[in-house]
Each structure stands twice: as C-alpha cells, then as structure tokens.
Design a protein around this motif. Structure first.
Motif, mmCIF file in Angstrom:
data_model
loop_
_atom_site.group_PDB
_atom_site.id
_atom_site.type_symbol
_atom_site.label_atom_id
_atom_site.label_comp_id
_atom_site.label_asym_id
_atom_site.label_seq_id
_atom_site.Cartn_x
_atom_site.Cartn_y
_atom_site.Cartn_z
ATOM 1 N N THR A 51 -5.593 -18.339 57.208
ATOM 2 C CA THR A 51 -4.260 -17.978 56.724
ATOM 3 C C THR A 51 -4.310 -17.280 55.378
ATOM 4 O O THR A 51 -3.576 -16.322 55.135
ATOM 5 C CB THR A 51 -3.369 -19.235 56.631
ATOM 6 N N ASP A 52 -5.162 -17.747 54.457
ATOM 7 C CA ASP A 52 -5.235 -17.174 53.109
ATOM 8 C C ASP A 52 -6.247 -16.040 52.984
ATOM 9 O O ASP A 52 -6.462 -15.518 51.897
ATOM 10 C CB ASP A 52 -5.582 -18.274 52.103
ATOM 11 N N SER A 53 -6.856 -15.649 54.090
ATOM 12 C CA SER A 53 -7.879 -14.613 54.064
ATOM 13 C C SER A 53 -7.260 -13.224 54.165
ATOM 14 O O SER A 53 -6.229 -13.031 54.808
ATOM 15 C CB SER A 53 -8.843 -14.822 55.232
ATOM 16 N N LYS A 54 -7.895 -12.274 53.521
ATOM 17 C CA LYS A 54 -7.449 -10.876 53.589
ATOM 18 C C LYS A 54 -8.146 -10.119 54.729
ATOM 19 O O LYS A 54 -7.724 -9.037 55.105
ATOM 20 C CB LYS A 54 -7.747 -10.169 52.266
ATOM 21 N N ILE A 55 -9.220 -10.700 55.277
ATOM 22 C CA ILE A 55 -9.987 -10.038 56.326
ATOM 23 C C ILE A 55 -9.242 -10.145 57.666
ATOM 24 O O ILE A 55 -8.545 -11.119 57.921
ATOM 25 C CB ILE A 55 -11.414 -10.645 56.421
#
Length: 89
Positions: A51-55
């Motif tokens: 959820t908090d990943s930019k990938i």
C-alpha cells in the motif's frame, strides 16, 4: 494491496535476505513468511503489503523474477485475490 510471493529452488545462503532487501528497498512490508527446506529444496511463501510502495506490481514482479533467475530460483508475485482464486478448489 496484499500480494503473495512464492519462491522455489535449490537451497542456498542468502535467499531470504535477497528477497527481503528488494522488498524493503521498495517499501513493501512483509506480513507473514512460511518457509521450509525439503531434501535441499527451498520453498517459501510470503504475504506482503504494498500500500505504501511507489513501485507498480508489474515492476516488482520483473525485479524479483530477474533476481531469482540469476540464482536459479523461481520467484512469482501475485495479487492475493488471484492467488486465492487459483488455489481455491
């Protein structure tokens, strides 16, 4: 979004570290790990949260698949819902 990461291959030092480092570098949180070694073969299933990943999922899949191939591991990353449907008989 929760994902299921599966890793299968011949056991060797550093498998968990390699996968964990890639996930950490991409801000993907490990929620659960289940791994075993049977007659020299490594098998691991991880539930992760991105959820908090930019990938993007496709990019993470590509990175893990390529890194796995370098050391003869089969690494797959699937959305948890797809994994559940495929394994619900």
């Amino acid at each position: 979004m929760k994902l299921v990461v599966t890793i299968v291959g011949k056991d060797r030092v550093g498998i968990i570290a390699m996968v964990s480092n890639i996930l950490a570098e991409n801000n993907v949180n490990i929620l659960n790990i289940n791994q075993n070694i049977m007659e020299g073969f490594f098998n691991m299933v991880m539930i992760v949260e991105m959820t908090d990943s930019k990938i993007k999922l496709q990019e993470l899949q590509k990175i893990l698949k390529e890194k796995g191939s370098e050391i003869n591991l089969d690494i797959k990353v699937q959305h948890q819902d797809i994994f559940n449907v495929m394994h619900n008989v």
